[in-house]
Motif scaffolding. Structure first.
Motif, PDB file in Angstrom:
ATOM      1  N   HIS A 138       0.838  -1.207   0.000  1.00 11.48           N
ATOM      2  CA  HIS A 138       0.000   0.000   0.000  1.00 11.48           C
ATOM      3  C   HIS A 138       0.874   1.259   0.000  1.00 11.48           C
ATOM      4  CE1 HIS A 138      -3.589  -2.302   0.396  1.00 11.48           C
ATOM      5  NE2 HIS A 138      -3.360  -2.691   1.645  1.00 11.48           N
ATOM      6  N   LEU A 139       1.919   1.257   0.812  1.00 13.16           N
ATOM      7  CA  LEU A 139       2.800   2.431   0.885  1.00 13.16           C
ATOM      8  C   LEU A 139       3.511   2.683  -0.440  1.00 13.16           C
ATOM      9  CD1 LEU A 139       4.376   2.016   4.440  1.00 13.16           C
ATOM     10  CD2 LEU A 139       2.648   3.681   3.717  1.00 13.16           C
ATOM     11  N   VAL A 140       4.009   1.628  -1.054  1.00 17.17           N
ATOM     12  CA  VAL A 140       4.714   1.788  -2.330  1.00 17.17           C
ATOM     13  C   VAL A 140       3.747   2.253  -3.412  1.00 17.17           C
ATOM     14  CG1 VAL A 140       5.936   0.568  -4.170  1.00 17.17           C
ATOM     15  CG2 VAL A 140       6.570   0.178  -1.781  1.00 17.17           C
ATOM     16  N   GLY A 141       2.623   1.577  -3.557  1.00 19.59           N
ATOM     17  CA  GLY A 141       1.659   1.933  -4.599  1.00 19.59           C
ATOM     18  C   GLY A 141       1.116   3.335  -4.441  1.00 19.59           C
ATOM     19  N   ARG A 142       0.709   3.660  -3.248  1.00 20.80           N
ATOM     20  CA  ARG A 142       0.174   5.001  -3.002  1.00 20.80           C
ATOM     21  C   ARG A 142       1.274   6.051  -3.058  1.00 20.80           C
ATOM     22  NH1 ARG A 142      -4.594   3.465   1.293  1.00 20.80           N
ATOM     23  NH2 ARG A 142      -5.447   1.872  -0.081  1.00 20.80           N
ATOM     24  N   GLY A 143       2.476   5.662  -2.647  1.00 19.47           N
ATOM     25  CA  GLY A 143       3.616   6.574  -2.742  1.00 19.47           C
ATOM     26  C   GLY A 143       3.901   6.954  -4.188  1.00 19.47           C
ATOM     27  N   LEU A 144       3.773   5.986  -5.099  1.00 20.94           N
ATOM     28  CA  LEU A 144       3.958   6.304  -6.523  1.00 20.94           C
ATOM     29  C   LEU A 144       2.925   7.321  -6.992  1.00 20.94           C
ATOM     30  CD1 LEU A 144       4.752   2.773  -7.986  1.00 20.94           C
ATOM     31  CD2 LEU A 144       6.338   4.685  -7.701  1.00 20.94           C
ATOM     32  N   GLY A 145       1.687   7.135  -6.548  1.00 22.37           N
ATOM     33  CA  GLY A 145       0.638   8.087  -6.913  1.00 22.37           C
ATOM     34  C   GLY A 145       0.903   9.476  -6.364  1.00 22.37           C
ATOM     35  N   VAL A 146       1.318   9.544  -5.104  1.00 22.80           N
ATOM     36  CA  VAL A 146       1.626  10.844  -4.485  1.00 22.80           C
ATOM     37  C   VAL A 146       2.825  11.489  -5.186  1.00 22.80           C
ATOM     38  CG1 VAL A 146       2.455  11.935  -2.352  1.00 22.80           C
ATOM     39  CG2 VAL A 146       0.582  10.286  -2.275  1.00 22.80           C
ATOM     40  N   LEU A 147       3.828  10.687  -5.503  1.00 21.12           N
ATOM     41  CA  LEU A 147       4.986  11.195  -6.246  1.00 21.12           C
ATOM     42  C   LEU A 147       4.546  11.761  -7.596  1.00 21.12           C
ATOM     43  CD1 LEU A 147       8.094  11.493  -6.366  1.00 21.12           C
ATOM     44  CD2 LEU A 147       8.152   9.200  -7.351  1.00 21.12           C
ATOM     45  N   GLY A 148       3.626  11.065  -8.255  1.00 18.73           N
ATOM     46  CA  GLY A 148       3.100  11.547  -9.530  1.00 18.73           C
ATOM     47  C   GLY A 148       2.379  12.880  -9.384  1.00 18.73           C
ATOM     48  N   ILE A 178      -4.817   1.964  -5.151  1.00 17.35           N
ATOM     49  CA  ILE A 178      -5.975   2.419  -4.367  1.00 17.35           C
ATOM     50  C   ILE A 178      -7.229   1.615  -4.711  1.00 17.35           C
ATOM     51  CG2 ILE A 178      -7.591   4.347  -4.071  1.00 17.35           C
ATOM     52  CD1 ILE A 178      -5.109   6.197  -4.295  1.00 17.35           C
ATOM     53  N   THR A 179      -7.421   1.355  -6.007  1.00 19.55           N
ATOM     54  CA  THR A 179      -8.628   0.653  -6.450  1.00 19.55           C
ATOM     55  C   THR A 179      -8.444  -0.859  -6.537  1.00 19.55           C
ATOM     56  OG1 THR A 179      -8.041   0.879  -8.784  1.00 19.55           O
ATOM     57  CG2 THR A 179      -9.369   2.654  -7.810  1.00 19.55           C
TER      58      THR A 179
END
Length: 135
Positions: free
Chosen positions: A23-33, A87-88
């Motif tokens: 979750h941290l990695v996936g959401r972190g990529l989104g936040v980085l984007g 997220i989804t």
């Protein structure tokens, strides 16, 4: 939008683990984007040139995230897609990122490069020679 529709019409199992690190990695990529998108947009705004790909650029921007890659907004889009996938839990966001990248290159980046070369000549060619496109 296509990934959401495919997630409902042809759902695929999520291949990742459902743990905190994933979750941290996936959401972190989104936040980085999202952060990269804002940084790139702010950089264009500071130079008083357009953010819109169908409008003529008034300045050649080579600082901010543009000093590392020529197309940081499209990199941001891909990172956001990866974050949305996490997220989804919809793998279609990841699968469709590759066709998105190909289409963006063909339909947006290549025409933008022709425009920038026409508009800024040798200055753009020099920038292009020293800065990678987006991948």
């Amino acid at each position: 939008m296509g990934a959401l529709a495919l997630g409902y019409a042809a759902p695929l199992p999520w291949p990742g683990k459902n743990d905190l690190m994933a979750h941290l990695v996936g959401r972190g990529l989104g936040v980085l984007g999202i952060a990269l998108l804002f940084w790139a947009g702010w950089t264009l705004h500071r130079h008083r040139t357009t953010f819109l790909p169908d409008k003529a650029a008034t300045h050649l921007v080579t600082d901010g995230p543009y000093r590392f890659r020529r197309n940081p907004i499209y990199i941001a889009d891909i990172l956001i897609l990866f974050g949305l996938a996490e997220i989804t839990q919809n793998i279609w966001f990841v699968i469709l990122a590759a066709p998105f990248a190909l289409l963006v290159t063909w339909l947006a980046i290549l025409p933008e490069e022709r425009h920038l070369e026409d508009q800024f000549g040798d200055a753009y060619r020099d920038y292009k020679a020293r800065t990678r496109r987006w991948i």
